[in-house]
Write an enzyme that holds these catalytic residues in place. Structure first.
Site, PDB file in Angstrom:
ATOM      1  N   LEU A  77       0.751  -1.222  -0.028  1.00 15.90           N
ATOM      2  CA  LEU A  77       0.042   0.023  -0.001  1.00 15.90           C
ATOM      3  C   LEU A  77       0.748   1.460  -0.072  1.00 15.90           C
ATOM      4  O   LEU A  77       0.433   2.209   0.512  1.00 15.90           O
ATOM      5  CB  LEU A  77      -0.911  -0.039   1.292  1.00 15.90           C
ATOM      6  CG  LEU A  77      -2.136  -1.220   1.166  1.00 15.90           C
ATOM      7  CD1 LEU A  77      -2.849  -1.126   2.691  1.00 15.90           C
ATOM      8  CD2 LEU A  77      -2.841  -1.134   0.036  1.00 15.90           C
ATOM      9  N   CYS A  78       2.007   1.133  -0.629  1.00 12.55           N
ATOM     10  CA  CYS A  78       3.085   2.281  -0.777  1.00 12.55           C
ATOM     11  C   CYS A  78       3.343   2.712  -2.328  1.00 12.55           C
ATOM     12  O   CYS A  78       4.342   3.125  -2.512  1.00 12.55           O
ATOM     13  CB  CYS A  78       4.026   2.097   0.007  1.00 12.55           C
ATOM     14  SG  CYS A  78       4.930   0.690  -0.201  1.00 12.55           S
TER      15      CYS A  78
END
Length: 389
Positions: A172-173
């Site tokens: 999630l980056c």
């Protein structure tokens, strides 16, 4: 109206039956003379009355209405308030997702500030250490220092290279991990083209999980050395990483140690970078691109201010200073501390890059959720209006 007609028919039928029964049971002693058709008419009246009672008892509908349905089996064919429950539930779900991603963005921003504070706390020690090392190197200049200190010894040819790859523990980056792994693949290809088989060491579970898939078909040696990327970077972890790099270099397994990490520029930009950690250079001990970053907010928006750090000057050591131990021994004990301070700076830089990428990804996800909620809400209102009208 229908129920009143049924009640009237019922009462008429019962009156006819009672009249017939009364006439048959209370006949006078001298009955009047009857017509021959009186008997058949009475029989017809009784039959009609019984037929009406049977229909009433088995009736399934009102006069001119639809068939009656039991209460438990009735269904509402017209939707109440014209609400599409599935679409309404999806709108609620999208809004909750948007709130979640926005909260994750704020958490990442708070962690960026923590990384900023860590860099500021580690800066004084690193600056003083560099100043002392440069002062000792200056005093020992021309004495064959490189031959006495193993961490400064540069081999004539580089036959093997160790690479420490710094990735994250979580996703999630955005493309943060993907860009680092692409850079690793390219670096391994370049070394293979030179006839060198690199030894890979990993920081972060994302890199370890994708190592075999990314380097499929290339020559490399997985040393099995792995360190998780911590949420809070500590000196203890940097010491462990520094010892692993020093051991693999001083034992002669590799002639050079490199670190591959994402160099932090701002919240929207970070760049995968390869930096040589060992052997150390006695003349250029400082990082030429050494910078500090400060997370600020302008008009309610987060931004990063970067500032070049001036290289520390060599500490002046007087000629009459007497060393308790030989200067090369003192310098040899200080170089591992300098290596650990550089690893600490790299980990903070990588963490800031990861959190900046996560903030950008979560901001994009929040904006997409808001836009999708608006579109679904418009569709919901159109369907509701169409059902009402």
């Amino acid at each position: 109206f229908g129920s009143s007609i049924l009640a009237r028919n019922t009462s008429i039928s019962w009156v006819m039956v009672c009249q017939v029964m009364r006439g048959s049971s209370t006949a006078p002693s001298n009955p009047p003379r009857r017509s021959p058709v009186t008997g058949p008419l009475a029989l017809c009246a009784v039959s009609l009355g019984l037929l009406g009672l049977w229909k009433i008892s088995n009736s399934t509908s009102f006069v001119g209405g639809r068939p009656c349905v039991p209460v438990g089996q009735r269904q509402v064919e017209v939707s109440r308030r014209a609400v599409d429950l599935e679409l309404k539930g999806r709108i609620t779900s999208v809004k909750k997702t948007g709130k979640l991603t926005d909260a994750m963005r704020l958490v990442a921003a708070a962690k960026v500030r923590r990384a900023q504070d860590g860099v500021e706390r580690a800066r004084p020690f690193s600056t003083e250490l560099q100043s002392m090392i440069k002062g000792l190197v200056k005093k020992l200049k021309g004495t064959g220092l490189e031959a006495e200190l193993p961490m400064l010894r540069v081999p004539e040819t580089t036959k093997s290279v160790g690479i420490l790859v710094v990735t994250s523990n979580r996703g999630l980056c955005g493309g943060y991990n993907s860009f680092i792994l692409k850079k690793m693949t390219q670096r391994v290809k370049d070394l293979n083209a030179q006839g060198v088989t690199p030894k890979i060491m990993m920081v972060g579970t994302k890199g370890r999980g994708a190592l075999k898939r990314r380097l499929d078909g290339l020559k490399y040696n997985n040393t099995g050395v792995f360190f998780p990327m911590p949420d809070s970077i500590t000196a203890k972890m940097t010491n462990e990483i520094g010892e692993a790099l020093s051991n693999i270099f001083l034992s002669g397994e590799v002639d050079k140690v490199e670190v591959l990490y994402a160099k932090f520029f701002n919240l929207l930009r970070n760049e995968p970078t390869v930096r040589t950690m060992l052997p150390l250079s006695p003349t250029g001990i400082e990082d030429p691109d050494d910078e500090t970053f400060t997370l600020t907010s302008v008009d309610g928006k987060l931004s990063v201010e970067r500032e070049k750090v001036k290289a520390p000057d060599a500490k002046e050591i007087e000629n009459d200073v007497i060393f308790d131990q030989p200067p090369e021994t003192i310098l040899n004990s200080m170089l591992p501390l300098y290596l650990n301070s550089q690893i600490l700076s790299i980990l903070f830089d990588a963490q800031a890059s990861e959190l900046g990428s996560r903030m950008t990804a979560m901001k994009a996800a929040t904006d997409n959720a808001d836009e999708l909620a608006k579109i679904l809400n418009l569709v919901y209102n159109k369907k509701r209006q169409a059902a009402i009208t």
